[in-house]
Scaffold this active site. Sequence first.
Site, PDB file in Angstrom:
ATOM      1  N   ALA A  13      -5.327  24.726   4.419  1.00  0.00           N
ATOM      2  CA  ALA A  13      -4.728  26.052   4.242  1.00  0.00           C
ATOM      3  C   ALA A  13      -3.444  26.181   5.063  1.00  0.00           C
ATOM      4  O   ALA A  13      -2.480  26.810   4.626  1.00  0.00           O
ATOM      5  CB  ALA A  13      -5.715  27.132   4.655  1.00  0.00           C
ATOM      6  N   TYR A  38      -1.480  23.652   5.889  1.00  0.00           N
ATOM      7  CA  TYR A  38      -0.482  22.845   5.179  1.00  0.00           C
ATOM      8  C   TYR A  38       0.120  23.676   4.036  1.00  0.00           C
ATOM      9  O   TYR A  38       1.340  23.733   3.866  1.00  0.00           O
ATOM     10  CB  TYR A  38      -1.121  21.564   4.633  1.00  0.00           C
ATOM     11  N   ASP A  39      -0.756  24.325   3.282  1.00  0.00           N
ATOM     12  CA  ASP A  39      -0.295  25.143   2.158  1.00  0.00           C
ATOM     13  C   ASP A  39       0.645  26.242   2.629  1.00  0.00           C
ATOM     14  O   ASP A  39       1.629  26.556   1.966  1.00  0.00           O
ATOM     15  CB  ASP A  39      -1.480  25.781   1.424  1.00  0.00           C
ATOM     16  N   SER A  84       7.264 -13.415  -9.839  1.00  0.00           N
ATOM     17  CA  SER A  84       5.815 -13.459  -9.985  1.00  0.00           C
ATOM     18  C   SER A  84       5.301 -14.456  -8.964  1.00  0.00           C
ATOM     19  O   SER A  84       6.041 -14.941  -8.113  1.00  0.00           O
ATOM     20  CB  SER A  84       5.414 -13.805 -11.406  1.00  0.00           C
ATOM     21  N   ILE A  85       4.070 -14.761  -9.069  1.00  0.00           N
ATOM     22  CA  ILE A  85       3.452 -15.537  -8.011  1.00  0.00           C
ATOM     23  C   ILE A  85       2.582 -16.600  -8.649  1.00  0.00           C
ATOM     24  O   ILE A  85       1.949 -16.361  -9.675  1.00  0.00           O
ATOM     25  CB  ILE A  85       2.670 -14.551  -7.110  1.00  0.00           C
ATOM     26  N   LYS A 113      -4.963  -9.320  -3.046  1.00  0.00           N
ATOM     27  CA  LYS A 113      -4.187  -9.188  -4.274  1.00  0.00           C
ATOM     28  C   LYS A 113      -4.712  -7.966  -5.016  1.00  0.00           C
ATOM     29  O   LYS A 113      -5.781  -7.990  -5.624  1.00  0.00           O
ATOM     30  CB  LYS A 113      -4.309 -10.432  -5.150  1.00  0.00           C
ATOM     31  N   LYS A 167      -7.535 -16.718  -6.635  1.00  0.00           N
ATOM     32  CA  LYS A 167      -8.367 -15.768  -7.384  1.00  0.00           C
ATOM     33  C   LYS A 167      -9.832 -15.715  -6.943  1.00  0.00           C
ATOM     34  O   LYS A 167     -10.337 -16.621  -6.290  1.00  0.00           O
ATOM     35  CB  LYS A 167      -8.336 -16.163  -8.867  1.00  0.00           C
ATOM     36  N   CYS A 222     -43.887  13.323 -17.094  1.00  0.00           N
ATOM     37  CA  CYS A 222     -43.301  12.024 -17.433  1.00  0.00           C
ATOM     38  C   CYS A 222     -43.257  11.134 -16.194  1.00  0.00           C
ATOM     39  O   CYS A 222     -42.649  11.491 -15.187  1.00  0.00           O
ATOM     40  CB  CYS A 222     -41.887  12.224 -17.971  1.00  0.00           C
TER      41      CYS A 222
HETATM   42  S1  IVH Z   1       3.799 -10.636  -3.433  1.00  0.00           S
HETATM   43  C1  IVH Z   1       7.155 -13.222  -4.297  1.00  0.00           C
HETATM   44  N1  IVH Z   1       1.558  -9.589  -2.601  1.00  0.00           N
HETATM   45  O1  IVH Z   1       0.609  -9.726  -8.098  1.00  0.00           O
HETATM   46  C2  IVH Z   1       5.798 -12.648  -4.351  1.00  0.00           C
HETATM   47  N2  IVH Z   1       2.003  -9.514  -4.930  1.00  0.00           N
HETATM   48  O2  IVH Z   1       2.810 -11.879  -9.645  1.00  0.00           O
HETATM   49  C3  IVH Z   1       5.832 -11.335  -4.972  1.00  0.00           C
HETATM   50  N3  IVH Z   1       0.269  -8.372  -6.240  1.00  0.00           N
HETATM   51  O3  IVH Z   1       2.022  -8.013 -10.234  1.00  0.00           O
HETATM   52  C4  IVH Z   1       4.533 -10.686  -5.031  1.00  0.00           C
HETATM   53  N4  IVH Z   1      -1.033  -7.877  -4.549  1.00  0.00           N
HETATM   54  O4  IVH Z   1       2.313  -6.735  -7.985  1.00  0.00           O
HETATM   55  C5  IVH Z   1       2.326  -9.853  -3.670  1.00  0.00           C
HETATM   56  N5  IVH Z   1      -0.382  -8.674  -1.696  1.00  0.00           N
HETATM   57  C6  IVH Z   1       0.398  -8.931  -2.757  1.00  0.00           C
HETATM   58  C7  IVH Z   1       0.031  -8.546  -4.054  1.00  0.00           C
HETATM   59  C8  IVH Z   1       0.861  -8.864  -5.119  1.00  0.00           C
HETATM   60  C9  IVH Z   1      -0.864  -7.781  -5.846  1.00  0.00           C
HETATM   61  C10 IVH Z   1       0.716  -8.432  -7.636  1.00  0.00           C
HETATM   62  C11 IVH Z   1       2.141  -8.096  -7.861  1.00  0.00           C
HETATM   63  C12 IVH Z   1       2.450  -8.773  -9.155  1.00  0.00           C
HETATM   64  C13 IVH Z   1       1.593  -9.979  -9.060  1.00  0.00           C
HETATM   65  C14 IVH Z   1       2.434 -11.158  -8.590  1.00  0.00           C
END
Ligand code: IVH
Length: 679
Positions: free
Chosen positions: A33, A35-36, A81-82, A120, A318, A441
């Site tokens: 409240a 905060y509001d 990407s990774i 991840k 993974k 039952c």
């Molecule tokens: S680092 C250069 N750290 O995984 C590395 N990515 O292909 C850049 N993701 O969709 C990504 N958790 O959003 C990194 N702790 C984490 C992550 C992460 C999830 C996702 C990212 C992207 C995919 C990487």
Amino acid sequence: MPDPAERAATLRALLNHHAHRYYVLDAPEIPDAEYDRLFQELQALEAAHPELLTADSPTQRVIGKVLDGLVPVRHAVPMLSIDTETDTTAAGARKFDERVRNALKFDADAPPVEYAAELKFDGLAINLRYEAGVLVQAATRGDGETGEDVTQNIRTIGQIPLRLRGMDAPVFEVRGEVYMRRDDFEALNEAQRAKGEKTYVNPRNTAAGAVRQLDPGGLVDKKLSFFAYGLGEVRGWELPPTHGALLDAVAAMGLPVCADRAVVAGADGLITFHAAMGAKRDALPFDIDGVVYKVNSLALQRQLGFKTREPRWAVAHKYPAQEQMTLLRGIDIQVGRTGKLTPVAKLEPVFVGGTTVSNATLHNEDEARRKDVRIGDTVIVRRAGDVIPEVVGVVLERRPGDAGEPFDLYKKLGGACPVCGSAIVREEGEVDWRCSGGISCPAQRKQAILHFAQRRALDIEGLGDKLVDQMVDGGVIRALPDLYKLGVASLAQLERMADKSAANLVAALDKSKRTTLARFLYGLGIRHVGETTAKDLARHFGALDRLMDASLEQLLEVSDVGPTVAQSVRTFFDQPHNREVVEQLRAAGLQWDEHDGTADTTPRPLAGKTFVLTGTMPTLGREEAKAMIEALGGKVAGSVSKKTHYVVAGEAAGSKLDKAQELGVPVIDEAALRALLGS
Ligand code: IVH
């Protein structure tokens, strides 16, 4: 009067501080409240002085306008990407460490490489661009080179600061994952189910869809969260030497950074982290699909560089997937402890989310139909955390020619509860079928006993959860009337039950036999018959036999009894098993005063009037007010509707007051209520 510009700046700083405490640290320092109140003060100030409005003002987290389309944004630094290591065993971590050491030309006796290990997150990657510390743009990853501008939607996420603390570099881009917590996702789907609407498949798709939607109005019910895990373009800020230190700095700026991360040494450190997080996975409040290892030293990262699209210094390791396809062999109906009937998919056993699953919930008939599951189908099963595994969809392309019929719960059960044979009912506006057996039952036994024993029902002191579990599981009690056959000797055999407590319970049971018809009726747990209705029924009929034999029409004559309640009472007493239980209880010696149904002469000036109480009244407590209203025949409901006659509002009345005003329901205060009660 303070200078408006100064006051606005102070309010913004205060609100940003408290938003961080609330959303990111989950440790608020002031009540909502308050905060509001600060928020409204700033809003008023900005309305009076539009020139004071800034992009980082907390008032700007508003729901914006509907867009025609998302505008492309070219990333200043590509979003890479990774590499993914799908070997979920320890070997996956060793392979990565080996690649890194080889690329760095480390020989066997060189010290272990230091890694930053993190989770991840399973959501959607976002780039947040801060200029001079103020959030100016949020973009999705897109193809890595070009993403989409989602600033308007991202601004609604409370966890994402609109201004960073102690950061005024010209350009500071933070990267991370927008995700949805599992509890927020479950709550969203629960609400969808209650409305009889389509449910969402998983938190990731829901979060991704929400971030990319054109109409920001659709975000209102979707609570999103964020974790930062890296940087994009940075100008005017000196990078720390390691990734770990970089995340610490980002956290200090007020961005959420997941606490489940570690700096570890070599492959062994990675393996330990992978195992530890794997063990913790189900207990986390959000989905992860693996862990990420990053070479901790930024200098070594630069030395390692990139392949085409992925850095050589990072890998995703993974865990077993949380969604899998499998065959639907059959559908069973489970009877819950409240009588709710749930269709459960019988599956060809499948390894999902780390365990083997052979049963998964289909929630209710409508949902099973919406998903159009048929026996013989290939279905997608999701198991995440401690949430019950569920069938989230059908792979229609794989439907065999001889797949079963569309699901029909009533037909499947022939209209009878699979546990006790009582009639099953599905009331209008309800999504669930239920067994009408209640007290008779076996599936509902524990619940029925607990309800019966409650203070407001038969008031059997000392008969709680644990004891009921023990008595039912131990076979001491098979049905409700068995309660009154209990002797001290049989009770004392139960674990942790001393002779004295056994004697006390027997005495409490004995005492409970002398009761009132209203309490007894309430204790039966007839659906829709709460305490007030039980009192109404008892007063009207005066005697149990007259009530049990009353026709629908006769039931409808009771004040405040509508078709739903009348039907529910009728259905209950139409079940022979329920009648038997009632007779057995009477035979056990339960007794109450009865009258012929005409003797009721108490004045009930508030009969038929429904009240809703909200806020704190100056002198009357809630329970007190409720008792006074009910004593005069009135009813107290929990929510305001068109049928509400009065809303009694005290101090700090909330949304119920708004609702009353919206519906034009009269609002009265304590004094007016007292006047009504007195008259
Ligand atoms: S680092 C250069 N750290 O995984 C590395 N990515 O292909 C850049 N993701 O969709 C990504 N958790 O959003 C990194 N702790 C984490 C992550 C992460 C999830 C996702 C990212 C992207 C995919 C990487």
